[in-house]
Design a protein around this motif. Structure first.
Motif, mmCIF file in Angstrom:
data_model
loop_
_atom_site.group_PDB
_atom_site.id
_atom_site.type_symbol
_atom_site.label_atom_id
_atom_site.label_comp_id
_atom_site.label_asym_id
_atom_site.label_seq_id
_atom_site.Cartn_x
_atom_site.Cartn_y
_atom_site.Cartn_z
ATOM 1 N N ASN A 90 0.815 -1.210 0.000
ATOM 2 C CA ASN A 90 0.000 0.000 0.000
ATOM 3 C C ASN A 90 0.849 1.261 0.000
ATOM 4 O O ASN A 90 1.881 1.327 0.685
ATOM 5 C CB ASN A 90 -0.903 0.042 1.235
ATOM 6 N N VAL A 91 0.419 2.256 -0.750
ATOM 7 C CA VAL A 91 0.984 3.603 -0.736
ATOM 8 C C VAL A 91 -0.137 4.550 -0.295
ATOM 9 O O VAL A 91 -1.269 4.418 -0.772
ATOM 10 C CB VAL A 91 1.511 3.999 -2.136
ATOM 11 N N PRO A 92 0.130 5.492 0.618
ATOM 12 C CA PRO A 92 -0.938 6.358 1.126
ATOM 13 C C PRO A 92 -1.399 7.427 0.130
ATOM 14 O O PRO A 92 -1.289 8.628 0.368
ATOM 15 C CB PRO A 92 -0.321 6.974 2.388
ATOM 16 N N ILE A 93 -1.900 6.965 -0.999
ATOM 17 C CA ILE A 93 -2.538 7.818 -1.997
ATOM 18 C C ILE A 93 -3.976 7.337 -2.125
ATOM 19 O O ILE A 93 -4.223 6.149 -2.373
ATOM 20 C CB ILE A 93 -1.824 7.729 -3.357
ATOM 21 N N SER A 94 -4.929 8.229 -1.947
ATOM 22 C CA SER A 94 -6.341 7.854 -1.946
ATOM 23 C C SER A 94 -6.797 7.388 -3.320
ATOM 24 O O SER A 94 -6.478 8.011 -4.337
ATOM 25 C CB SER A 94 -7.204 9.038 -1.498
ATOM 26 N N VAL A 95 -7.533 6.290 -3.318
ATOM 27 C CA VAL A 95 -8.167 5.770 -4.528
ATOM 28 C C VAL A 95 -9.662 5.697 -4.247
ATOM 29 O O VAL A 95 -10.090 4.974 -3.343
ATOM 30 C CB VAL A 95 -7.630 4.374 -4.901
ATOM 31 N N PRO A 96 -10.493 6.450 -4.977
ATOM 32 C CA PRO A 96 -11.932 6.456 -4.697
ATOM 33 C C PRO A 96 -12.567 5.112 -5.018
ATOM 34 O O PRO A 96 -12.068 4.367 -5.864
ATOM 35 C CB PRO A 96 -12.468 7.559 -5.615
ATOM 36 N N PRO A 97 -13.658 4.801 -4.327
ATOM 37 C CA PRO A 97 -14.352 3.545 -4.632
ATOM 38 C C PRO A 97 -14.949 3.592 -6.027
ATOM 39 O O PRO A 97 -15.206 4.663 -6.586
ATOM 40 C CB PRO A 97 -15.442 3.470 -3.555
ATOM 41 N N ALA A 98 -15.172 2.413 -6.579
ATOM 42 C CA ALA A 98 -15.777 2.340 -7.913
ATOM 43 C C ALA A 98 -17.233 2.797 -7.839
ATOM 44 O O ALA A 98 -17.949 2.526 -6.877
ATOM 45 C CB ALA A 98 -15.708 0.913 -8.432
ATOM 46 N N ASP A 99 -17.664 3.532 -8.849
ATOM 47 C CA ASP A 99 -19.042 3.998 -8.927
ATOM 48 C C ASP A 99 -19.842 3.085 -9.841
ATOM 49 O O ASP A 99 -19.347 2.626 -10.870
ATOM 50 C CB ASP A 99 -19.102 5.429 -9.479
ATOM 51 N N LEU A 100 -21.062 2.854 -9.455
ATOM 52 C CA LEU A 100 -21.972 2.074 -10.282
ATOM 53 C C LEU A 100 -22.948 3.026 -10.951
ATOM 54 O O LEU A 100 -23.711 3.733 -10.282
ATOM 55 C CB LEU A 100 -22.745 1.052 -9.438
ATOM 56 N N LEU A 101 -22.879 3.108 -12.269
ATOM 57 C CA LEU A 101 -23.756 3.983 -13.028
ATOM 58 C C LEU A 101 -24.925 3.176 -13.590
ATOM 59 O O LEU A 101 -24.731 2.224 -14.337
ATOM 60 C CB LEU A 101 -22.976 4.651 -14.167
ATOM 61 N N VAL A 102 -26.118 3.548 -13.167
ATOM 62 C CA VAL A 102 -27.323 2.863 -13.632
ATOM 63 C C VAL A 102 -28.044 3.754 -14.640
ATOM 64 O O VAL A 102 -28.349 4.909 -14.342
ATOM 65 C CB VAL A 102 -28.262 2.528 -12.461
#
Length: 213
Positions: A196-208
């Protein structure tokens, strides 16, 4: 800043298939400043989404669990580890350690190795840095790289699969650039696919998308 190149890694390039079962040298984490913050600088807008890329410079804690090891190679997967083997294959940033000055760096080869070296700096032939303990442990290499934003363990931070490689006395062939860094035998490497590197990765978005009936 240590010497680095981006290469397509071939897991059988040393002449044998790698299994990377030893743990002599490993990247323990991103180094911290005296205030506890990581020694890390992001050079762009970071990870906007999974599959994005991020360019950053970080200083790492590199530790040795043996008395000494030669010609350390540091491999970071820059393609998101598409082959799911850490950084044994695929596109990688490959780095070697500096060999001078001492401290903080270490040269175990000096001018006594048997190779007709091409580097005349300080009469040193082999210019890939080494590591030993306790005098040079941990070491703190600084690397700049661009990596794919991935977070397979869903903890919100960048996963950066990596491997380290090394050689032992007697099998430390001439090394003068990152392209020359490879394990001294099939087992002389250590990989961490969940690093792990402390760089934020946003959660995946679900597009409906609702289609008209």
């Amino acid at each position: 800043m240590i010497d680095s190149v981006i290469v397509q890694v071939d897991p059988v390039a040393p002449g044998y298939a790698l299994n990377c079962t030893a743990n002599d040298v490993a990247i323990a984490g991103v180094a911290s400043n005296s205030d506890g913050y990581p020694q890390l600088t992001i050079h762009d807008d970071g990870c906007a989404y999974r599959g994005d890329t991020v360019t950053f410079t970080a200083t790492f804690d590199l530790e040795v669990n043996a008395k000494e090891r030669h010609d350390i190679g540091i491999y970071f997967a820059t393609d998101g580890d598409i082959n799911n083997d850490g950084a044994i294959s695929g596109m990688c940033s490959v780095s070697t350690l500096d060999f001078e000055p001492d401290p903080p760096w270490l040269d175990l080869d000096g001018t006594t190795d048997p190779f007709p070296g091409t580097n005349t700096i300080s009469n040193i032939q082999d210019t890939c840095g080494d590591i030993d303990k306790p005098a040079h442990n941990p070491l703190h290499p600084t690397v700049t790289l661009t990596a794919v934003c991935k977070d397979d363990n869903n903890d919100g931070f960048l996963n950066l699969p990596n491997c380290t490689s090394w050689r032992q006395s007697g099998v430390n062939e001439l090394c003068t650039s990152p392209e020359h860094a490879f394990p001294g035998s099939p087992s002389k490497c250590n990989c961490d696919s969940g690093f792990n590197v402390p760089i934020s990765v946003p959660p995946a978005d679900l597009l409906v998308i609702m289609l008209p009936s």
